[in-house]
Design an enzyme around this catalytic site. Structure first.
Site, PDB file in Angstrom:
ATOM      1  N   GLU A 159       0.801  -1.229   0.000  1.00 51.92           N
ATOM      2  CA  GLU A 159       0.000   0.000   0.000  1.00 51.92           C
ATOM      3  C   GLU A 159       0.841   1.290   0.000  1.00 51.92           C
ATOM      4  OE1 GLU A 159      -2.750  -0.484   3.259  1.00 51.92           O
ATOM      5  OE2 GLU A 159      -3.549  -2.350   2.436  1.00 51.92           O
ATOM      6  N   ASN A 200       2.171  -4.615  -3.417  1.00 52.11           N
ATOM      7  CA  ASN A 200       0.759  -4.963  -3.230  1.00 52.11           C
ATOM      8  C   ASN A 200      -0.023  -3.709  -2.836  1.00 52.11           C
ATOM      9  OD1 ASN A 200      -1.254  -7.146  -2.901  1.00 52.11           O
ATOM     10  ND2 ASN A 200      -1.193  -6.639  -0.729  1.00 52.11           N
ATOM     11  N   HIS A 236     -10.340  -5.955  -2.453  1.00 49.15           N
ATOM     12  CA  HIS A 236     -11.391  -5.831  -1.444  1.00 49.15           C
ATOM     13  C   HIS A 236     -12.538  -5.075  -2.106  1.00 49.15           C
ATOM     14  CE1 HIS A 236      -8.908  -7.454   1.715  1.00 49.15           C
ATOM     15  NE2 HIS A 236      -7.962  -6.551   1.495  1.00 49.15           N
ATOM     16  N   GLU A 264      -6.042 -10.466  -2.039  1.00 45.13           N
ATOM     17  CA  GLU A 264      -6.833 -10.357  -0.813  1.00 45.13           C
ATOM     18  C   GLU A 264      -8.324 -10.272  -1.140  1.00 45.13           C
ATOM     19  OE1 GLU A 264      -5.348  -7.287   1.831  1.00 45.13           O
ATOM     20  OE2 GLU A 264      -3.293  -7.577   1.127  1.00 45.13           O
ATOM     21  N   ASP A 266     -12.090 -10.312  -1.344  1.00 49.51           N
ATOM     22  CA  ASP A 266     -13.381 -10.514  -0.699  1.00 49.51           C
ATOM     23  C   ASP A 266     -14.356  -9.516  -1.307  1.00 49.51           C
ATOM     24  OD1 ASP A 266     -12.692  -8.115   0.691  1.00 49.51           O
ATOM     25  OD2 ASP A 266     -12.054  -9.232   2.453  1.00 49.51           O
TER      26      ASP A 266
END
Length: 449
Positions: A159, A200, A236, A264, A266
């Site tokens: 990030e 990432n 996300h 990641e 979801d």
């Protein structure tokens, strides 16, 4: 360089537990192919973030059976492994790596340099550039070195960008300058030449200012000869909002000569979950996996926890949740089956009448009676249920237990309590009630819906 897609696909075995979130949802059966085998057949990774202390029982069984890659959700972050300067705690991280190796799985290290979940001694120190540089180099050398040759990839820097594409003003960027990313990658390569090194970030799934900044960074690093092997798109996402440019974005990174991983994944929704939301969520999961399958250098996808009971979403986004492929009772949701289909698999629908409800009168007196309904499953499973029937002789429900029952005229509807919604394949639950009757008390037919 070890590829994320090599060396782990020869001995994948297992079976899928039966289950579904709603009565109408298809259930997985033992004959269905686990996700990891489907992914391996396409040369892809299907992973999950895990909590090491939970890798037992059903959680451990599903983690080992369905996925060919594990990511420590928190166990490898700086605050977890080095809570005091030079004082390391590897127990949780080691447990995950050992479990993965015992189950023929890869491990994705997460994460080395990030602005969150750092120990107080690091964030509160008044470091000079040289001091912080030495600290970061030592931390990377120690952690990456500990698992040298055992991890397929590392999220080295996590990030680094703001939403507008500018660099996030972190401790590392402010003190070390923009080149902290190149330095971290170089130090990680020195510590383990065999692992793949990633940058990432989130909200970089589609083509936008943030993902373009990441693209330009990777292009620059490659041109300078800085070791970088891949880009992680966290994903996300929100139900109904998968970026239309996802595949295009994956492809443009691949065209730079790096791998791309969905790291990641979801897809959250506003609660409560409904059949319509779950159907859309399944379509979204399938769209994400389809985009990855379509690009050769997309190595695969990792879900950020496979079960809603282990998801970070409800604590971070109040009122939202149900973001993972399995519900809180470890039953696969429509999203699970969508992932399987995107990976080329098929799922077996439950047999007609696999879950049934039977009404019986257990005792009766002049004006009242006690009844019960038994819900049983064979060849499927439920994680919630609703039983419906219509009285034919004017009976009335006066009290119920182990269910919440409502009656409107002759129609009765009973839904599970908070503690007994799960009916496993081969199992049953029972709820009871008192009622009144006059003249006759015929037994109604109960349906599930």
């Amino acid at each position: 360089m070890r590829s994320l897609r090599s060396g782990f696909f020869a001995s994948l075995a297992g079976a899928v537990t039966a289950g579904s979130l709603l009565v109408a949802a298809p259930a997985a059966h033992a004959a269905d192919t686990p996700l990891r085998e489907l992914a391996a057949a396409k040369g892809k990774v299907i992973g999950t973030a895990v909590t090491g202390s939970k890798l037992t029982g059903t959680y451990g069984d599903i983690s080992g059976r369905e996925f060919n890659s594990l990511t420590p959700g928190n166990a490898m972050k700086w605050g977890s492994v080095e809570p005091s300067r030079g004082g390391y705690n590897w127990a949780e991280a080691d447990r995950i790596v050992d479990f993965a190796e015992a189950h023929g799985q890869q491990v994705r290290g997460h994460t080395l340099v990030w602005h969150q979940q750092n120990p107080g001694w690091l964030t509160n120190g008044n470091w000079t550039r040289d001091q912080l540089s030495a600290i970061v180099q030592d931390h990377i050398a120690t952690e990456v070195g500990r698992y040298k040759g055992r991890l397929a990839a590392w999220d080295v820097v996590n990030e680094p960008f703001n939403e507008d594409g500018t660099y996030r003003p972190t401790l590392f960027h402010t003190t070390l300058g923009q080149d902290y990313i190149a330095q971290a990658l170089t130090w990680a390569r020195a510590a383990d030449p065999s692992t793949e090194l990633y940058v990432n970030d989130y909200n970089v799934e589609g083509v936008n200012a943030k993902s373009t900044a990441l693209y330009n960074l990777v292009k620059s690093l490659k041109e300078r000869g800085v070791p970088i092997d891949g880009v992680g798109l966290q994903a996300h996402l929100i139900v109904g909002q998968v970026p239309s440019t996802l595949q295009q974005n994956i492809q443009r990174f691949a065209d730079l000569g790096v791998d791309v991983a969905i790291t990641e994944l979801d897809i959250r929704m506003q609660l409560p979950a409904t059949e319509a939301k779950l159907t859309q969520q399944a379509a979204d999961y399938k769209a994400v996996m389809n985009a990855c399958v379509a690009v050769a250098r997309c190595v695969g996808a990792t879900v950020w926890g496979f079960t809603d009971s282990d998801s970070w979403i409800p604590d971070t986004f109040p009122g939202q949740g149900a973001a993972t492929p399995y519900d809180e009772n470890y039953s696969p949701k429509p999203a699970y089956h969508a992932l399987a289909q995107a990976l080329g698999g098929t799922t077996t629908p439950p047999p007609t009448g696999a879950c049934t409800a039977a009404y019986s009168v257990t005792s009766q007196w002049s004006t009242g009676y006690t009844g019960q309904v038994r819900i049983a499953c064979s060849g499927a499973a439920l994680s919630s249920w609703k039983a419906n029937w219509t009285f034919a002789a004017g009976q009335r429900i006066t009290q119920a237990w182990n269910a919440s029952c409502t009656q409107s005229g002759t129609a009765v509807s009973c839904v599970n309590a908070s503690y007994n919604g799960s009916v496993p394949d081969g199992g049953s639950v029972t709820f009871g009630f008192n009622g009144s009757w006059s003249g006759s008390n015929p037994v109604p037919v109960v349906t599930l819906g």
